[in-house]
Write a protein that holds these residues in place. Structure first.
Motif, PDB file in Angstrom:
ATOM      1  N   SER A   1      -7.941  10.843  -2.672  1.00 17.41           N
ATOM      2  CA  SER A   1      -8.669  11.724  -1.755  1.00 17.41           C
ATOM      3  C   SER A   1      -8.280  11.385  -0.328  1.00 17.41           C
ATOM      4  O   SER A   1      -8.344  10.223   0.085  1.00 17.41           O
ATOM      5  N   ASP A   2      -7.867  12.393   0.434  1.00 19.83           N
ATOM      6  CA  ASP A   2      -7.550  12.181   1.841  1.00 19.83           C
ATOM      7  C   ASP A   2      -8.768  11.703   2.620  1.00 19.83           C
ATOM      8  O   ASP A   2      -8.667  10.835   3.496  1.00 19.83           O
ATOM      9  N   ASP A   3      -9.928  12.280   2.326  1.00 14.96           N
ATOM     10  CA  ASP A   3     -11.147  11.891   3.035  1.00 14.96           C
ATOM     11  C   ASP A   3     -11.459  10.413   2.824  1.00 14.96           C
ATOM     12  O   ASP A   3     -11.826   9.694   3.760  1.00 14.96           O
ATOM     13  N   ILE A   4     -11.324   9.944   1.581  1.00 15.77           N
ATOM     14  CA  ILE A   4     -11.622   8.540   1.297  1.00 15.77           C
ATOM     15  C   ILE A   4     -10.560   7.631   1.914  1.00 15.77           C
ATOM     16  O   ILE A   4     -10.885   6.552   2.433  1.00 15.77           O
TER      17      ILE A   4
ATOM     18  N   CYS B   1       0.833  -1.203   0.000  1.00 12.90           N
ATOM     19  CA  CYS B   1       0.000   0.000   0.000  1.00 12.90           C
ATOM     20  C   CYS B   1       0.866   1.251   0.000  1.00 12.90           C
ATOM     21  O   CYS B   1       0.347   2.363  -0.113  1.00 12.90           O
ATOM     22  N   GLY B   2       2.186   1.092   0.182  1.00 13.12           N
ATOM     23  CA  GLY B   2       3.103   2.222   0.087  1.00 13.12           C
ATOM     24  C   GLY B   2       3.112   3.151   1.281  1.00 13.12           C
ATOM     25  O   GLY B   2       3.641   4.261   1.200  1.00 13.12           O
ATOM     26  N   TYR B   3       2.573   2.694   2.422  1.00  8.87           N
ATOM     27  CA  TYR B   3       2.433   3.560   3.596  1.00  8.87           C
ATOM     28  C   TYR B   3       3.646   3.375   4.504  1.00  8.87           C
ATOM     29  O   TYR B   3       3.623   2.583   5.439  1.00  8.87           O
ATOM     30  N   ILE B   4       4.711   4.131   4.233  1.00  5.63           N
ATOM     31  CA  ILE B   4       5.988   3.891   4.895  1.00  5.63           C
ATOM     32  C   ILE B   4       6.734   5.206   5.034  1.00  5.63           C
ATOM     33  O   ILE B   4       6.571   6.127   4.229  1.00  5.63           O
ATOM     34  N   GLN B   5       7.556   5.297   6.081  1.00  2.00           N
ATOM     35  CA  GLN B   5       8.381   6.477   6.286  1.00  2.00           C
ATOM     36  C   GLN B   5       9.562   6.465   5.313  1.00  2.00           C
ATOM     37  O   GLN B   5      10.030   5.401   4.884  1.00  2.00           O
ATOM     38  N   GLN B   6      10.083   7.647   5.029  1.00  2.00           N
ATOM     39  CA  GLN B   6      11.111   7.776   4.003  1.00  2.00           C
ATOM     40  C   GLN B   6      12.413   7.062   4.348  1.00  2.00           C
ATOM     41  O   GLN B   6      13.030   6.430   3.492  1.00  2.00           O
TER      42      GLN B   6
ATOM     43  N   GLN C   1      -0.910  11.485   1.131  1.00  8.61           N
ATOM     44  CA  GLN C   1       0.401  12.034   0.782  1.00  8.61           C
ATOM     45  C   GLN C   1       1.554  11.057   0.991  1.00  8.61           C
ATOM     46  O   GLN C   1       2.456  10.980   0.136  1.00  8.61           O
ATOM     47  N   PRO C   2       1.594  10.277   2.074  1.00  5.83           N
ATOM     48  CA  PRO C   2       2.713   9.328   2.215  1.00  5.83           C
ATOM     49  C   PRO C   2       2.820   8.322   1.064  1.00  5.83           C
ATOM     50  O   PRO C   2       3.916   7.909   0.697  1.00  5.83           O
ATOM     51  N   VAL C   3       1.678   7.944   0.475  1.00  2.00           N
ATOM     52  CA  VAL C   3       1.698   7.000  -0.643  1.00  2.00           C
ATOM     53  C   VAL C   3       2.251   7.690  -1.893  1.00  2.00           C
ATOM     54  O   VAL C   3       3.046   7.094  -2.638  1.00  2.00           O
ATOM     55  N   LEU C   4       1.852   8.924  -2.107  1.00  4.90           N
ATOM     56  CA  LEU C   4       2.403   9.677  -3.241  1.00  4.90           C
ATOM     57  C   LEU C   4       3.912   9.858  -3.070  1.00  4.90           C
ATOM     58  O   LEU C   4       4.677   9.749  -4.042  1.00  4.90           O
ATOM     59  N   ASP C   5       4.338  10.121  -1.833  1.00  5.10           N
ATOM     60  CA  ASP C   5       5.773  10.266  -1.572  1.00  5.10           C
ATOM     61  C   ASP C   5       6.519   8.971  -1.886  1.00  5.10           C
ATOM     62  O   ASP C   5       7.647   8.998  -2.397  1.00  5.10           O
TER      63      ASP C   5
END
Length: 453
Positions: free
Chosen positions: A299-302, A273-278, A312-316
């Motif tokens: 969407s942040d809300d979704i 899911c890409g949810y990780i610190q840099q 944003q963390p996934v986009l990063d």
């Protein structure tokens, strides 16, 4: 994977150290050798006080950040839920416990720095992902060398369409996840603790080639890094895949397997899911060859409602993978009433084109009712085809439709130069390839991807 309910392990009171005798004072002397002056004592006392104040300040700062994150995403921790006594002892004996990476010690507390949930754990607490515990001020992972799913898959299943096509990949998965996706299809793994799926009692079982497991044996089986490499080679898989749940939350195990695989000339695939610190991501990228990243919405809300995360963390993560040269493909699950909005899909595609370029594949995947969204219908084929058309009009070169075999040309790769078919697929299987060393057989244009091991 064995899904039968596990009988709780017997627990014994944790052993405690006996009382420590007080240190005896030194004999009195008018001017003791090596004594400190009152000024030095005062100075050291101020330094000690400053250190203590700094540790407390760091604790307060991280707690405030964690409380803010939890309020936004629901990323609560499990208070006092770490294993103790006999359970903890047996877990250590099996080698299923390792000290975690990427965390801070704050006195007896720890702040996990692996994912953006940033769990703050007091002694005896368990992390939001269920896999990490604070034992006496040290953060440990409980998901090490104890997969609950092991399987050989076609690489196209991940899905990766532009990475070593027509090859198999040895796939492993452990319990736990940092998200709480309402639509999770592997919730029986991702939303469970390691102790609910593995049992360290009885004779140890170590997975190895040619081994035949009996019914229920998987719950006791270990698979260490070297064993995972041996299994991959035995099954003629040029890659290992870390998949099924969320590999981020069994980071240490994935990293050790990836290092062992690289030494034996095997590729590493991260399905995430890409949810990780840099910091953790950049370390991982030294060993990962390809990633399938689930961009769950734009969407942040979704993200908060559907997945308990942030966008944003996934986009990063996507930007970092591109910067560090890791091949990746993006998956977007089109969930009715949540992520099937044309305007949001259009914004997502525009962002991909502007920030990543046109050559990273995008897979629109059909939602099938699972977990807590059983009341929804599966995604209509027309919505998936509309999403694909939006992506193509935005300028993306390689757009696919997954989980929907009747979608028109859902798995076909076209040359962006001459528009000829270069790869055709049916489901997870390649039916034809018209490529010469990664180039279109018709016009010679390079097709983005990794086509040879």
């Amino acid at each position: 994977m064995d899904r039968e309910a596990k009988v709780p392990l017997d627990t014994l009171p944790a052993e405690r150290a006996g009382p420590v005798a007080p240190e005896q004072p030194a004999a009195r002397s008018t001017v003791p050798a090596g004594s400190l002056s009152r000024r030095k004592l005062l100075r050291y006392g101020v330094c000690a006080g400053a250190c203590a104040a700094g540790a407390y300040g760091a604790f307060v700062y991280f707690r405030r950040r964690i409380e803010q994150t939890a309020a936004l995403t629901g990323s609560e921790v499990f208070k006092g839920d770490a294993p103790t006594g006999r359970v903890w002892q047996l877990w250590q004996e099996r080698g299923w416990v390792q000290e975690a990476k990427h965390y801070l010690k704050l006195g007896g507390n720890v702040a996990c720095r692996l994912c953006p949930n940033e769990c703050l754990l007091e002694p005896g607490d368990r992390s939001h992902c269920r896999n990490r515990v604070n034992i006496d001020g040290t953060l440990y992972t409980l998901a090490y060398a104890n997969p609950c799913a092991v399987q050989v898959d076609p690489i196209e299943k991940k899905p990766l369409y532009h990475f070593l096509p027509r090859t198999d990949t040895f796939s492993i998965g452990c319990s736990g996840c940092g998200f709480r996706c309402l639509n999770c299809q592997n919730w029986h793994m991702s939303q469970r603790k390691p102790e609910e799926l593995k049992d360290p009692r009885g004779a140890p079982i170590r997975l190895e080639p040619r081994q035949v497991l009996g019914q229920g044996d998987m719950v006791r089986a270990s698979l260490f890094a070297d064993d995972a490499v041996a299994m991959s080679r035995f099954y003629d898989c040029p890659s290992l895949s870390y998949t099924y749940s969320e590999p981020i939350v069994w980071y240490e195990y994935m990293l050790d397997c990836a290092k062992a695989a690289r030494q034996r000339k095997l590729k590493n695939v991260w399905v995430t899911c890409g949810y990780i610190q840099q910091e953790a991501l950049e370390e991982l990228c030294q060993w990962i060859d390809a990633a399938s990243v689930n961009l769950k919405s734009f969407s942040d809300d979704i993200y908060r409602t559907l997945n308990t995360g942030k966008l944003q963390p996934v986009l990063d993560t996507l930007l970092t993978l591109k910067r560090l040269g890791v091949w990746f493909e993006i998956v977007n699950l089109v969930v009715p009433t949540y992520t099937d909005k044309p305007d949001m899909i259009r914004r997502m595609c525009d962002w991909i084109l502007e920030n990543l370029g046109p050559d990273y594949p995008l897979h629109f995947s059909r939602f099938i009712p699972h977990h807590k969204l059983l009341h929804l219908e599966q995604t209509p084929k027309s919505i998936l085809e509309e999403a694909r058309d939006i992506a193509r009009k935005a300028g993306l070169h390689y757009v696919y439709i997954g989980n929907c075999e009747d979608a028109q040309e859902g798995g076909t790769t076209y040359c962006p130069s001459c528009r000829q078919e270069v790869v055709t697929r049916r489901g997870f299987f390649v039916t034809s390839m018209n490529l010469n060393d990664g180039k279109c057989a018709s016009c010679g244009a390079q097709i983005a991807g990794v086509w040879k091991a």
